[in-house]
Motif scaffolding. Structure first.
Motif, PDB file in Angstrom:
ATOM      1  N   GLU A 138      -5.760  13.550  -1.926  1.00  0.00           N
ATOM      2  CA  GLU A 138      -5.667  13.389  -0.424  1.00  0.00           C
ATOM      3  C   GLU A 138      -6.485  12.484   0.134  1.00  0.00           C
ATOM      4  OE1 GLU A 138      -6.507  16.113   3.437  1.00  0.00           O
ATOM      5  OE2 GLU A 138      -6.766  16.972   1.494  1.00  0.00           O
ATOM      6  N   GLY A 139      -5.939  11.358   0.962  1.00  0.00           N
ATOM      7  CA  GLY A 139      -6.520  10.301   1.573  1.00  0.00           C
ATOM      8  C   GLY A 139      -6.830   9.072   0.730  1.00  0.00           C
ATOM      9  N   ARG A 140      -6.039   9.066  -0.476  1.00  0.00           N
ATOM     10  CA  ARG A 140      -6.236   7.853  -1.127  1.00  0.00           C
ATOM     11  C   ARG A 140      -4.912   7.112  -1.174  1.00  0.00           C
ATOM     12  NH1 ARG A 140     -11.321   7.566  -3.881  1.00  0.00           N
ATOM     13  NH2 ARG A 140     -12.234   9.615  -3.410  1.00  0.00           N
ATOM     14  N   SER A 141      -5.109   5.852  -1.722  1.00  0.00           N
ATOM     15  CA  SER A 141      -3.927   4.897  -1.582  1.00  0.00           C
ATOM     16  C   SER A 141      -3.927   3.941  -2.886  1.00  0.00           C
ATOM     17  CB  SER A 141      -4.295   3.753  -0.307  1.00  0.00           C
ATOM     18  OG  SER A 141      -3.983   4.313   0.854  1.00  0.00           O
ATOM     19  N   ARG A 185       0.967  -1.087   0.064  1.00  0.00           N
ATOM     20  CA  ARG A 185      -0.006   0.120  -0.040  1.00  0.00           C
ATOM     21  C   ARG A 185       0.679   1.224  -0.009  1.00  0.00           C
ATOM     22  NH1 ARG A 185      -3.627   2.027   5.152  1.00  0.00           N
ATOM     23  NH2 ARG A 185      -4.313   4.140   4.339  1.00  0.00           N
ATOM     24  N   HIS A 186       0.638   2.328  -1.087  1.00  0.00           N
ATOM     25  CA  HIS A 186       1.429   3.425  -1.088  1.00  0.00           C
ATOM     26  C   HIS A 186       0.361   4.281  -1.127  1.00  0.00           C
ATOM     27  CE1 HIS A 186       4.800   0.915  -2.033  1.00  0.00           C
ATOM     28  NE2 HIS A 186       3.961   0.314  -3.021  1.00  0.00           N
ATOM     29  N   PRO A 187       0.767   5.844  -0.597  1.00  0.00           N
ATOM     30  CA  PRO A 187       0.143   7.014  -0.980  1.00  0.00           C
ATOM     31  C   PRO A 187      -0.264   7.204  -2.380  1.00  0.00           C
ATOM     32  CG  PRO A 187       1.724   7.640   0.850  1.00  0.00           C
ATOM     33  CD  PRO A 187       2.164   6.194  -0.037  1.00  0.00           C
ATOM     34  N   ASP A 188      -1.411   7.583  -2.947  1.00  0.00           N
ATOM     35  CA  ASP A 188      -1.441   7.552  -4.270  1.00  0.00           C
ATOM     36  C   ASP A 188      -2.122   9.209  -4.510  1.00  0.00           C
ATOM     37  OD1 ASP A 188      -2.259   7.005  -6.869  1.00  0.00           O
ATOM     38  OD2 ASP A 188      -3.791   5.549  -6.455  1.00  0.00           O
ATOM     39  N   PRO A 219      -9.990   5.111  -1.374  1.00  0.00           N
ATOM     40  CA  PRO A 219      -9.949   5.805  -0.090  1.00  0.00           C
ATOM     41  C   PRO A 219      -9.168   5.115   0.990  1.00  0.00           C
ATOM     42  CG  PRO A 219     -12.035   5.849  -1.372  1.00  0.00           C
ATOM     43  CD  PRO A 219     -11.333   4.811  -2.157  1.00  0.00           C
ATOM     44  N   ASP A 220      -8.567   5.872   1.713  1.00  0.00           N
ATOM     45  CA  ASP A 220      -7.585   5.061   2.902  1.00  0.00           C
ATOM     46  C   ASP A 220      -8.610   4.521   3.885  1.00  0.00           C
ATOM     47  OD1 ASP A 220      -5.397   6.377   1.927  1.00  0.00           O
ATOM     48  OD2 ASP A 220      -5.222   7.917   3.381  1.00  0.00           O
ATOM     49  N   ALA A 261      -8.919   0.754   2.398  1.00  0.00           N
ATOM     50  CA  ALA A 261      -7.733   0.139   2.067  1.00  0.00           C
ATOM     51  C   ALA A 261      -7.732  -1.417   2.493  1.00  0.00           C
ATOM     52  CB  ALA A 261      -6.318   1.141   2.608  1.00  0.00           C
TER      53      ALA A 261
END
Length: 254
Positions: free
Chosen positions: A167-170, A161-164, A191-192, A195
């Motif tokens: 904002e608040g997305r993975s 899992r990485h930040p995408d 959306p986080d 996840a």
């Protein structure tokens, strides 16, 4: 004593042009004449197309692709320090690697894992699976892979899992499905809060692919609890550093 091989079928198998890739490093101290008790683990030996090469560890340390240095080496040392020390101190390295055409059973994987298990019995001290960026000591490897009836596909795949973007997305994705001749999975803009659900979905889809299923361009998939469909978009290639493999992308519905 020899164990009786059991078939490892792929009940959802659909033919593809993808290539199965197997790649392992075994660190240890091995006799000059190597006798591998693979039959003990229901293995017929390495499948055709998979080779074992032996190297003096000292000869590999300056090799550009040496896995115990650089960013990968730091990751392995941090993740499994005891196994890293065992691997780093070993005088010998055996590289098991090969490429196979897609096929309707996983017997090739059963046989390869049996050889690796046998190598642990004759001097192996650590096994690196670079496709899932994981280094195992003998006990950890046996727990992970020597499961009655075969380790579940989840054990062969890394879910990341990485930040995408946004904002608040993975970005939730896999590595390791090359072992099954299948593309890895990429779920974008998750959306986080979802996840965990995306990770569980990756696990289920990885199992389907390991058992032979395939996704085609534009294929829709309904997932309980989502406001819309996921749509498959195969693409990528082995030169993509995130996957070292082709992949199937899905955009999370919003």
């Amino acid at each position: 004593m020899s164990a009786t091989p059991e078939a490892w079928p792929r009940p959802y198998w659909q033919p593809s042009d993808e290539t199965i890739v197997l790649h392992f490093y075994v660190f240890g101290r091995f006799a000059d004449e190597l006798a591998i008790p693979a039959a003990r683990y229901a293995s017929a030996g390495l499948p055709e197309g998979v080779q074992l090469q032996r190297f003096a560890h000292a000869a590999l340390r300056d090799w550009e692709g040496y896995p115990l240095k650089g960013a990968l080496g730091e990751l392995l040392k941090e993740d499994a320090p005891a196994a890293f020390d065992l691997a780093h101190a070993a005088p010998d390295v055996l590289v098991v690697r090969g490429e196979l055409a897609d096929r309707d059973s996983l017997d090739y994987l059963r046989d390869t894992l049996g050889v690796l298990a046998g190598l642990l019995d004759v001097g192996g001290r650590a096994i690196l699976d670079p496709q899932i960026l994981t280094l195992f000591d003998p006990d950890a490897w046996r727990r992970h892979y020597l499961v009655p009836g075969g380790a579940p596909p989840r054990n062969h795949v890394l879910i990341l899992r990485h930040p995408d973007e946004g904002e608040g997305r993975s970005h939730v994705r896999t590595r390791g499905l090359r072992k099954f001749g299948r593309p890895d999975l990429s779920l974008r803009h998750v959306p986080d809060a979802h996840a965990g659900q995306a990770g569980m979905l990756c696990e289920r889809l990885a199992e389907l692919q390991a058992l032979g299923a395939r996704f085609v361009e534009g294929q829709p998939m309904e997932v309980e609890g989502l406001p819309g469909e996921l749509v498959a978009h195969p693409g990528g290639g082995r030169d993509d550093p995130q996957f070292n493999n082709t992949h199937v992308a899905f955009d999370w519905p919003v």
